[in-house]
Design an enzyme around this catalytic site. Structure first.
Site, PDB file in Angstrom:
ATOM      1  N   HIS A   1       4.541   6.282  -0.105  1.00 17.82           N
ATOM      2  CA  HIS A   1       4.058   5.893   1.218  1.00 17.82           C
ATOM      3  C   HIS A   1       4.103   4.384   1.431  1.00 17.82           C
ATOM      4  CE1 HIS A   1       0.581   4.794  -1.140  1.00 17.82           C
ATOM      5  NE2 HIS A   1      -0.004   4.261  -0.082  1.00 17.82           N
TER       6      HIS A   1
ATOM      7  N   HIS B   1       3.959  -0.214   4.770  1.00 19.54           N
ATOM      8  CA  HIS B   1       3.013   0.875   4.511  1.00 19.54           C
ATOM      9  C   HIS B   1       3.261   1.974   5.537  1.00 19.54           C
ATOM     10  CE1 HIS B   1      -0.852   2.929   3.855  1.00 19.54           C
ATOM     11  NE2 HIS B   1      -0.948   2.246   2.732  1.00 19.54           N
TER      12      HIS B   1
END
Length: 657
Positions: free
Chosen positions: A63, A78
């Site tokens: 992620h 992110h």
């Protein structure tokens, strides 16, 4: 990222809408604990490198990606919020640590629908993790971008010398931090497991209330602590991996493996028989219910406030008392009135979109259903019968200005979408999931749930008005004196839907007129501190908090100053009790959402510009609230010899859970 002198051009990692970092719904990034940057709401799952450089990190859960440029700028990408818990399932990344990437080159793809269906947000966060060392200024160049196009310009500092950290010394400090955190959370006996994301240690604890927050916060490597998603989260920042490794070294690998984490996650969710008592179940159900409603309306509230101010100003301009400066028949009035009315008229579309995002459904499908409810060919049918079936009459109701029918519709759409995706072949889902969902939910809402909920909403609004009018000054004192106490415990979020429903259903709110006084008085109390104190930092903080409160946002005043000097907060309560008394006694009414002094225009009646009664009541009540709260705080509530109390945590908005 291309270097031009001391400027670095960043390209968009995905197509979508750029948002300020402060608006990202992750406090670690929003408060810039991880550095400067921006957020991006993606419209598809294609990802490219925003900069040219070397891939320094790919999170195990995929992620997050870290890239370091040749000039030493460290970038963190992110992908989503709290998506670490999805364990990489939505992501198909094409890069690994050590790869060199060019700006605009493909990083891979990710499944946005899968992220949303798991109740997570798809916001992409671009952060410069060594901002303090390399960044002079960040300039956003576009609000809406296409993938690979220029999105930001970084002005870099001139770095004359790089200071290398001593890994051995850092390691010692990380070990000390790890030991302190382990002890403060209750030791190994209280820890089920621990994982980490890009900025936080995430502990799954047996007793989440056992940790000593103050001890952990006082460590030099700790930025903050949070409790969310059933986890005890210790915000570390860029050094999180080092601290995590030190924690695992001391606890043992069994506390950090995926199996242990998965078991800990399951432990926080209902498994097997639900042994909670009735009150606990009711509390959880109510919190979830309020969270969905508040989360559906939160993104719309400030637009409602702005529209209310505009409608109030139009009422002023059309007043006969000042010579009708603007004719209601003029083109300018018609245009401005349309701007003020649009957010109310198309409220189901806006609420549907935000409700779907909160629940995890498809926002576009929900918005389309909202569009059906306010379609121009249907609105003239309001009040007419749509037909009879089995002795039941199905009336058409007016859905413009409505809220709750659309929230239920968004929930129904979410359930039907998920059912269809599981049972339809994948090659049919793109067309038939939206088609069937929109058809079924629109029909159910128009014929069944809509008329019932609109009727209940009107009844609630009428009952609130009746109670407040007939109780008069008593309700004024009660709401004025205690509403901000509800704010401390987060209970005011249950009142917000009632206020919005009042205005959307009846066009006014007696309740909001009383709440308005509580904002003014807390602002007046903190203003007294700003004028009286000789402490430079407190003076500047208090002046800023007072301005914010007078503009309708009281959190900086309450949590920054007033509650830390409890008498100041009480002084504000005393002032708003007097203001509420006058407002309730004379039945002051409010026609918009914006409160405090900046919301003065919300007290002009748009349907009757010559009626100034509520405005005069507001003016007198507000002056009384301001004077009494100010005097109470200045004379009794504060002096420079007082010791500041501990910082009071702002309660978590149910819409963020």
């Amino acid at each position: 990222m291309k270097k031009t002198n001391d400027n670095l051009i960043v390209v968009a990692p995905a197509s979508g809408k750029v948002i300020p970092l402060e608006q990202v719904e992750d406090q670690v990034f929003a408060q810039k604990m991880m550095g400067e940057g921006f957020g991006l709401e993606p419209t598809n799952g294609n990802l490219v490198a925003p900069v040219a450089g070397t891939v320094m990190m790919v999170a195990d859960s995929k992620h997050a990606i870290g890239i370091k440029t040749d000039s030493g700028v460290e970038i963190l990408l992110h992908l989503g919020i709290d998506t670490v818990e999805l364990k990489g399932t939505p992501y198909d990344l094409k890069v690994q640590v050590g790869d060199h990437v060019e700006a605009g080159s493909s990083l891979g793809t990710w499944d946005l629908d899968l992220v949303r269906n798991n109740g997570k947000q798809t916001t992409i966060i671009f952060a410069i993790t060594n901002s303090s060392e390399v960044l002079e200024q960040l300039e956003i160049e576009a609000d809406t971008v296409e993938v690979g196009k220029n999105v930001a310009n970084l002005k870099l500092k001139t770095v004359s010398e790089k200071v290398e950290r001593s890994k051995s010394n850092e390691g010692n400090r990380f070990e000390k931090t790890a030991q302190k955190v382990i002890d403060a959370v209750g030791g190994p006996d209280n820890i089920n497991s621990v994982i980490h994301c890009i900025s936080r240690l995430r502990f799954y604890l047996k007793d989440i209330n056992k940790p000593d927050d103050d001890i952990i916060r006082n460590d030099d490597h700790v930025i903050d602590i949070m409790r969310a998603q059933g986890q005890y989260q210790v915000v570390i920042g860029p050094d999180v991996v080092d601290v995590y490794d030190a924690v695992i070294d001391q606890l043992g690998t069994e506390f950090g493996d995926e199996e242990g984490t998965e078991q800990a996650v399951k432990a926080t969710q209902p498994q097997g028989p639900d042994n909670r008592n009735f009150l606990e179940k009711t509390k959880d159900g109510f919190n979830n219910f309020i969270g969905v409603i508040t989360g559906s309306m939160s993104p719309v509230i400030w637009s409602l406030a702005a529209a209310g101010i505009l409608k109030g100003l139009l009422s002023v301009l059309t007043m006969p008392q000042i010579g009708e400066l603007l004719s209601p028949k003029s083109n300018l009035y018609i245009i401005l009135n349309a701007i003020g009315d649009s957010v109310f008229f198309f409220l189901p579309i806006l609420v549907g979109f935000s409700a779907a995002k909160r629940i995890g459904g498809d926002p576009i499908i929900a918005a389309v259903i909202g569009g059906v409810l306010v379609h121009p060919t249907l609105t003239p049918l309001a009040g007419k019968s749509l037909g009879m079936l089995g002795g039941f009459n199905f009336p058409m109701v007016q859905y413009s200005y409505s809220i709750f029918p659309m929230i239920l519709a968004a929930w129904l759409a979410f359930k039907i979408e998920n059912y269809l995706k599981k049972h339809l072949p994948s090659y049919l889902t793109m067309i038939f999931v939206p088609f069937i969902t929109i058809l079924i939910v629109s029909g159910i809402t128009i014929y069944i749930t809509g008329p019932v909920i609109v009727g209940i909403s009107k009844w609630i609004a009428v009952m609130i008005s009746w109670v407040l009018v007939h109780s008069g000054w008593a309700s004024g004192i009660l709401v004025g004196g205690f509403h901000q106490v509800l704010v401390i415990f987060g209970l005011h979020w249950g009142i917000t839907p009632l206020v919005v429903n009042d205005i959307a259903t009846t066009g006014h709110s007696y309740l909001n007129a009383l709440i308005c006084q509580t904002m003014i008085s807390q602002g007046a109390a903190v203003l007294a501190v700003a004028i009286k104190t000789k402490k430079t930092n407190l003076k500047s903080l208090s002046f800023a908090a007072a301005i914010s409160a007078f503009c309708g946002v009281t959190e900086p005043a309450i949590y920054g100053v007033n509650l830390r000097y409890r008498r100041v907060f009480i002084s504000g309560l005393i002032g708003s009790a007097f203001g509420g008394f006058i407002t309730g006694l004379f039945h002051g009414n409010m026609y918009g959402f914006a409160g405090s002094w900046i919301g003065f225009a919300s007290f002009f009646n748009p349907s009757n510009p010559s009626d100034l009664s509520s405005f005069w009541i507001f003016l007198i009540s507000s002056v009384v609230s301001t004077i009494i709260a100010f005097i109470a705080a200045y004379v009794w509530g504060y002096n420079d010899k007082m010791e500041v109390g501990k910082k009071v945590e702002k309660p978590i908005n149910p819409s963020k859970k």
